[in-house]
Design a protein around this motif. Structure first.
Motif, PDB file in Angstrom:
ATOM      1  N   MET A 126       0.635  -1.188  -0.039  1.00 34.24           N
ATOM      2  CA  MET A 126      -0.084   0.048   0.030  1.00 34.24           C
ATOM      3  C   MET A 126       0.727   1.075   0.007  1.00 34.24           C
ATOM      4  SD  MET A 126      -2.722   1.727   0.393  1.00 34.24           S
ATOM      5  CE  MET A 126      -2.539   3.564   0.535  1.00 34.24           C
ATOM      6  N   SER A 127       0.548   2.159  -0.934  1.00 31.99           N
ATOM      7  CA  SER A 127       1.326   3.271  -1.046  1.00 31.99           C
ATOM      8  C   SER A 127       0.574   4.413  -0.230  1.00 31.99           C
ATOM      9  CB  SER A 127       1.427   3.981  -2.508  1.00 31.99           C
ATOM     10  OG  SER A 127       2.044   2.972  -3.318  1.00 31.99           O
ATOM     11  N   PRO A 128       1.632   5.140   0.556  1.00 28.65           N
ATOM     12  CA  PRO A 128       1.092   6.302   1.411  1.00 28.65           C
ATOM     13  C   PRO A 128       0.287   7.488   0.408  1.00 28.65           C
ATOM     14  CG  PRO A 128       3.366   6.678   1.216  1.00 28.65           C
ATOM     15  CD  PRO A 128       3.097   5.186   0.470  1.00 28.65           C
ATOM     16  N   LEU A 129      -0.456   8.082   0.925  1.00 29.57           N
ATOM     17  CA  LEU A 129      -1.030   9.365   0.009  1.00 29.57           C
ATOM     18  C   LEU A 129       0.007  10.174   0.150  1.00 29.57           C
ATOM     19  CD1 LEU A 129      -4.577   9.238   1.696  1.00 29.57           C
ATOM     20  CD2 LEU A 129      -4.076   8.554  -0.479  1.00 29.57           C
ATOM     21  N   ARG A 130       0.643  10.562   1.074  1.00 28.73           N
ATOM     22  CA  ARG A 130       1.397  11.716   1.086  1.00 28.73           C
ATOM     23  C   ARG A 130       2.645  11.169   2.174  1.00 28.73           C
ATOM     24  NH1 ARG A 130       3.081  15.338  -1.815  1.00 28.73           N
ATOM     25  NH2 ARG A 130       3.276  17.011  -0.043  1.00 28.73           N
ATOM     26  N   GLU A 131       3.859  11.774   1.636  1.00 32.91           N
ATOM     27  CA  GLU A 131       5.030  11.250   2.715  1.00 32.91           C
ATOM     28  C   GLU A 131       4.955  12.298   3.778  1.00 32.91           C
ATOM     29  OE1 GLU A 131       9.593  10.204   2.509  1.00 32.91           O
ATOM     30  OE2 GLU A 131       8.562  11.033   0.955  1.00 32.91           O
TER      31      GLU A 131
END
Lengths: 189, 269
Positions: free
Chosen positions: A1-6
């Motif tokens: 799962m990729s983060p929406l924003r770092e």
């Protein structure tokens, strides 16, 4: 799962998070605001909180900067908000305080008989100044800032700040003499 | 080293030290107020936005928010969004210890700003039924998080404090919000009643999110709906608030619900 924003994380230090910065500085900023607003606590509270809202918005760029620098920065935001408030209220197009000495409330110096009276008269003297000069008085004399810092913070030229400071110092001079006299234990003639 | 202004500085400092009118200042409520103001779209006049208990949010703004939340590419490999052109606020309501801080922390791009107070100093210590939760410190004021969506919308997440102590803050917090999440712990459902009642009375679109503590859903969702007596139109979802994707799905559900309701705001007071 990729983060929406770092996530931007604190870069180290005791006051890198906004809450700690607020806790460490808000009371002092509020006190200075009270001085600049001549004891109007509601206005002082309002401009102080608005200053921290503005600070919060730019916090990602400010975190990691020293506590003192950020303290001065938020104090500057607050000072300008006070000045703006008075400017809006009185709808002045001419900056009286840069060019003229406004009428100063009668301080009753000749009737001053003790230290508390002198110090109260000093407060009245500063309260009677126009908003911009009052801000200079608080930042320069009370907070101990230098001419350049005050100039940058309030968006004035350094020479304008020097003019304000000199006028204030001249106004304060009789009180300085008086308080020295009292400190030495002398009595008024 | 002294300078020619030392005397004047000493005098002014003495003058204000002797000022009997001292300023009382309570830091934590002050910080909470800053967070509420910062999350309000009109606080600095920077953003054009809307929300309930103010102007209703435009459908276009809700759609942009939804698009931004649905977008799920790896932002680490893509440029940062442009300067946001609008902001929206979502309120996270619920009782102390229910997981509001974790929910905001799971998705906020900044380390959430939290005003906290040790439970042992709280007024509800010892009689708030919190023995079922393991936290040492519970949030008694509020949390503030932020998420820059690539649809140029800045999403603020603001949690509400203990309703019994801070109703006034609730009123401010919901101003201009596009909707709310009521976060519940099924072990103490009754604690969610104040939040549900408050949001229903303000006609703010909300969903109920059941926090799956330890990944376990202890009750069926329809049983929770019946226990809370919320309308069938109000979405109920389960969520692991520590998980970003789970939280994101809950936010999407809320925005979709807000778009489906578009209720007329009622101004009170």
């Amino acid at each position: 799962m990729s983060p929406l924003r770092e996530r931007s994380a604190p870069s180290g230090g005791d006051f890198d998070d906004f809450a700690s910065f607020y806790r460490a500085t808000a009371a002092q900023t509020l006190r200075a605001a009270c001085r600049m607003t001549r004891g109007d606590h509601h206005l002082a509270h309002d401009v102080t909180q608005d200053a921290y809202v503005a600070m919060l918005r730019c916090w990602p760029a400010r975190q990691g900067i020293s506590l003192d620098d950020n303290r001065r920065y938020v104090m500057g935001i607050m000072s300008n908000k006070v000045i703006d408030w008075y400017r809006r209220r009185y709808n002045r197009n001419v900056e009286f305080d840069d060019e003229f000495d406004c009428a100063v409330e009668e301080t009753g110096l000749t009737e001053v008989v003790d230290e508390l009276s002198v110090l109260g008269a000093v407060r009245n003297l500063i309260d009677g100044q126009p908003a911009r000069r009052r801000a200079v008085a608080v930042l320069f004399f009370l907070q101990g800032w230098g001419h350049k810092e005050v100039a940058v913070t309030l968006g004035m030229s350094e020479s304008t700040v020097r003019t304000h400071v000199e006028r204030l110092r001249n106004l304060l001079k009789p009180f300085i003499d008086q308080i020295h006299e009292i400190d030495r234990g002398g009595e008024r003639p | 080293m002294t300078d020619r202004y030392d005397d004047a500085r000493d005098l002014v400092r003495r003058a204000y030290q002797t000022d009997s009118e001292q300023v009382g200042f309570d830091t934590e409520p002050g910080l909470a107020e800053v967070l509420v103001r910062a999350a309000s779209p009109d606080s600095e006049g920077v953003f054009s936005s809307g929300g309930h208990l103010g102007d209703p949010p435009s459908m276009e703004l809700l759609e942009r928010t939804l698009d931004g939340l649905r977008e799920n590419a790896d932002v680490r490999s893509t440029p940062a969004p442009r300067e946001p052109t609008a902001s929206v606020k979502i309120v996270v309501a619920g009782d102390s210890g229910v997981g509001k801080t974790a929910l905001i922390g799971s998705i906020s791009e900044i380390v959430p700003i939290t005003t906290t107070e040790a439970r042992t100093t709280g007024t509800r210590a010892g009689h708030d039924g919190l023995s079922a939760t393991p936290d040492e410190v519970t949030t008694v004021t509020m949390d503030f998080g932020r998420l820059s969506l690539r649809s140029d919308v800045l999403l603020y997440l603001l949690s509400t404090p203990d309703p019994f102590r801070f109703w006034a803050v609730w009123e401010d917090a919901v101003q201009h919000a596009i909707g709310a999440i009521v976060l519940v712990d099924t072990r103490r459902l009754a604690d969610a009643f104040p939040a549900v009642d408050f949001l229903e009375s303000r006609q703010l679109p909300f969903i109920v999110v059941i926090n799956r503590f330890d990944g376990i859903l202890h009750h069926r969702i329809e049983d929770v709906r019946a226990a809370l007596a919320v309308d069938d139109s109000v979405p109920l979802v389960a969520c692991d608030v520590r998980n970003q994707e789970s939280t994101r799905q809950a936010l999407i559900t809320l925005v979709e619900h807000a778009m489906g309701t578009q209720q007329i705001p009622i101004h009170t007071g």
